[in-house]
Design a protein around this motif. Structure first.
Motif, mmCIF file in Angstrom:
data_model
loop_
_atom_site.group_PDB
_atom_site.id
_atom_site.type_symbol
_atom_site.label_atom_id
_atom_site.label_comp_id
_atom_site.label_asym_id
_atom_site.label_seq_id
_atom_site.Cartn_x
_atom_site.Cartn_y
_atom_site.Cartn_z
ATOM 1 N N GLN A 292 0.831 -1.207 0.000
ATOM 2 C CA GLN A 292 0.000 0.000 0.000
ATOM 3 C C GLN A 292 0.865 1.257 0.000
ATOM 4 N N GLU B 51 -8.661 -7.459 6.528
ATOM 5 C CA GLU B 51 -9.476 -6.366 7.073
ATOM 6 C C GLU B 51 -10.936 -6.406 6.614
ATOM 7 N N ARG C 44 -13.968 -6.186 9.275
ATOM 8 C CA ARG C 44 -14.999 -5.132 9.302
ATOM 9 C C ARG C 44 -16.405 -5.718 9.168
ATOM 10 N N THR D 162 -7.867 -3.282 16.566
ATOM 11 C CA THR D 162 -7.497 -1.931 16.136
ATOM 12 C C THR D 162 -8.748 -1.067 16.056
ATOM 13 N N GLU E 277 -15.400 -4.583 -0.815
ATOM 14 C CA GLU E 277 -14.540 -3.433 -0.521
ATOM 15 C C GLU E 277 -13.776 -2.987 -1.764
ATOM 16 N N LEU F 262 -16.046 -0.683 -3.532
ATOM 17 C CA LEU F 262 -16.063 0.652 -2.920
ATOM 18 C C LEU F 262 -14.823 1.460 -3.300
ATOM 19 N N ILE F 263 -13.658 0.822 -3.212
ATOM 20 C CA ILE F 263 -12.412 1.561 -3.474
ATOM 21 C C ILE F 263 -12.355 2.023 -4.936
ATOM 22 N N TYR G 201 -14.700 4.911 -5.137
ATOM 23 C CA TYR G 201 -14.119 6.036 -4.403
ATOM 24 C C TYR G 201 -13.080 6.769 -5.260
ATOM 25 N N PRO H 181 -12.414 12.796 3.068
ATOM 26 C CA PRO H 181 -13.320 11.811 2.465
ATOM 27 C C PRO H 181 -14.782 12.128 2.797
ATOM 28 N N LEU I 83 -13.862 1.366 6.482
ATOM 29 C CA LEU I 83 -12.867 1.038 5.456
ATOM 30 C C LEU I 83 -12.129 2.285 4.975
ATOM 31 N N ILE I 84 -12.879 3.356 4.705
ATOM 32 C CA ILE I 84 -12.231 4.556 4.164
ATOM 33 C C ILE I 84 -11.255 5.156 5.187
ATOM 34 N N ALA J 110 -9.620 3.442 7.470
ATOM 35 C CA ALA J 110 -8.458 2.543 7.485
ATOM 36 C C ALA J 110 -7.604 2.761 6.242
ATOM 37 N N TYR J 111 -8.283 2.942 5.108
ATOM 38 C CA TYR J 111 -7.590 3.129 3.828
ATOM 39 C C TYR J 111 -6.709 4.378 3.871
ATOM 40 N N HIS J 112 -7.184 5.408 4.555
ATOM 41 C CA HIS J 112 -6.394 6.642 4.700
ATOM 42 C C HIS J 112 -5.500 6.615 5.943
ATOM 43 N N ARG J 113 -5.414 5.452 6.599
ATOM 44 C CA ARG J 113 -4.636 5.302 7.830
ATOM 45 C C ARG J 113 -5.005 6.392 8.832
ATOM 46 N N LEU K 10 -7.627 5.892 11.276
ATOM 47 C CA LEU K 10 -8.408 5.371 12.399
ATOM 48 C C LEU K 10 -7.854 5.935 13.702
#
Lengths: 274, 274
Positions: free
Chosen positions: A84, A96, A100, A131, A214, A217-218, A221, B90, B217-218, B220-223, B225
């Motif tokens: 990533q 993940e 979720r 987390t 997911e 979604l990505i 997005y 986001p 998810l979004i 987490a995706y953007h780190r 959280l």
């Protein structure tokens, strides 16, 4: 031109994820690469798994993929963060999404996870769950008999039921989970057996379905969903026996695979290009 | 410092989405803004909905939110794309998450959607579904009696059952859907009635649950959280009657709301800052 989505796996297990991706994203073209020759990754060192995964990734990057799905729990655990950070395209793993989805459906916050010994020992699912919510209690159980059972096509009947019952008995005995994550890409093929053994009150989560959701979604997005309506021809590549791959794929997909090729990865660069 | 997540709605319906966000993301702090004074948005013009939504958004941007959730179907339909393009954080709406969840669970690709007349007429759900898979068949049904029923607390008993049965009868009569999207934030409160009326073979999707899942998810995706484990105090703001807001919130949440304030939006800028 249509940009494909890359899917990598240590072998054939990731075909369950690919199947869900194709079902949930029917306009997209997928390129699947299964490293069947060097499968399984579970018992290998982190260094080796990272090397092999980078070889698969670099091979697919030459095909100008717009997204990468790591359809393998072991490779996800060892390489997701690194990929990533280093790739310019979105990268999705299988751990993940399952976590979720479990958090969404669990009411009592007691979640079970079954997987290979490597996946359970890595603690990747408890880590992903905690987390997000540290109050969740996780019961992990390694189920070594399940992968050979599935690969040998034992998906129904008394033998299969017996293996599933004996393997899951510690999980049934000890806890009050209301949700169970299938933390291995082979397990969706025996989801019906697991569901029956655990009981109808347990919500069983397939990581593959959730990963496809997911991925959808990505793509949305990033405004990168395929707009065209042509039916895509997906490409499948294996590093090992092609006939064996085709046999498994035919069992797992409704339609026969149209494009299958052998690929060698040993000469491919095994670290980041960037 | 902990950055909050903003949630906007035309009134109190979005509290079902907020409840799911709080449940699925227990470490995050949420700021909820419900424009109860100017509710409902459904019958208003696009221009007016965009103006009011931008006022809510600009008010929350001053609080340095890290993500925005539009917990209102009408506002999502009219402003999601614009907000995603113009904000640097986001932005998530309630329509696409429900659509993606339906695609995941539907086996026969016949999906029903119920919502307010505005939402059904906008065609936003069919559009979201067909963007991903053009072969999906969608049956939409406007259910005008449901919002007043829910707001009046009629959530059980013969009267509620009768309203639900009469309203859903066209959908039951005409089709073979296997999945039904609750396309209005009020409807999760009567999900049990809808499920009973439609039958156990229909999968009922709550957009709120799915929106919370995608928000997770979004982040987490953007780190992005939240890492800390302090229990956050969520803030609720209303433009209308505070006591009425508190009454509804107390009925919908397990714990009483700790922080509730009146806010005026009329003076807030009603277009993009950027």
């Amino acid at each position: 031109m249509r940009k494909p989505i890359g899917v990598i796996d240590s072998g054939v297990g990731g075909l369950t994820v690919a199947g869900e991706l194709i079902r949930q994203l029917p306009k997209e073209k997928f390129i699947y690469l299964g490293d069947t020759k060097r499968c399984p990754y579970g018992p290998r060192s982190e260094k080796e798994v990272r090397k092999f995964t980078w070889q698969m990734v670099n091979h697919l990057l030459e095909r100008n993929i717009k997204m990468l799905v790591i359809a393998c729990n072991t490779a996800t655990a060892y390489t997701l963060t690194e990929l990533q950070e280093q790739l310019s395209i979105p990268v999705i793993g299988v751990i993940e999404p399952g976590a979720r989805a479990a958090i969404k459906v669990s009411q009592n916050k007691r979640i079970g996870v079954i997987g290979t010994e490597g996946t359970i020992q890595s603690g990747a699912y408890p880590s992903a769950l905690k987390t997000i919510d540290q109050t969740i209690r996780v019961n992990g159980l390694a189920c070594p008999p399940f992968v050979p059972m599935v690969e040998n096509g034992i998906l129904e009947g008394p033998e299969a039921e017996d293996i599933v019952a004996r393997t899951l008995s510690p999980l049934k005995a000890m806890n009050h989970i209301d949700t169970l994550i299938l933390g291995c890409t082979h397990y969706p093929l025996i989801k019906h057996l697991v569901q029956r053994e655990m009981g109808g009150h347990i919500q069983v989560i397939s990581s593959g379905e959730e990963t496809a959701r997911e991925a959808s979604l990505i793509l949305a997005y990033h405004r990168d969903l395929e707009a065209g309506n042509d039916i895509p021809v997906h490409e499948f590549y294996t590093t090992g026996d092609m006939e064996k791959f085709r046999l498994v794929a035919d069992r797992w997909f409704d339609d026969p695979i149209q494009f299958l090729e052998l690929v060698e990865l040993e000469h491919v660069k095994s670290s980041a290009y960037y």
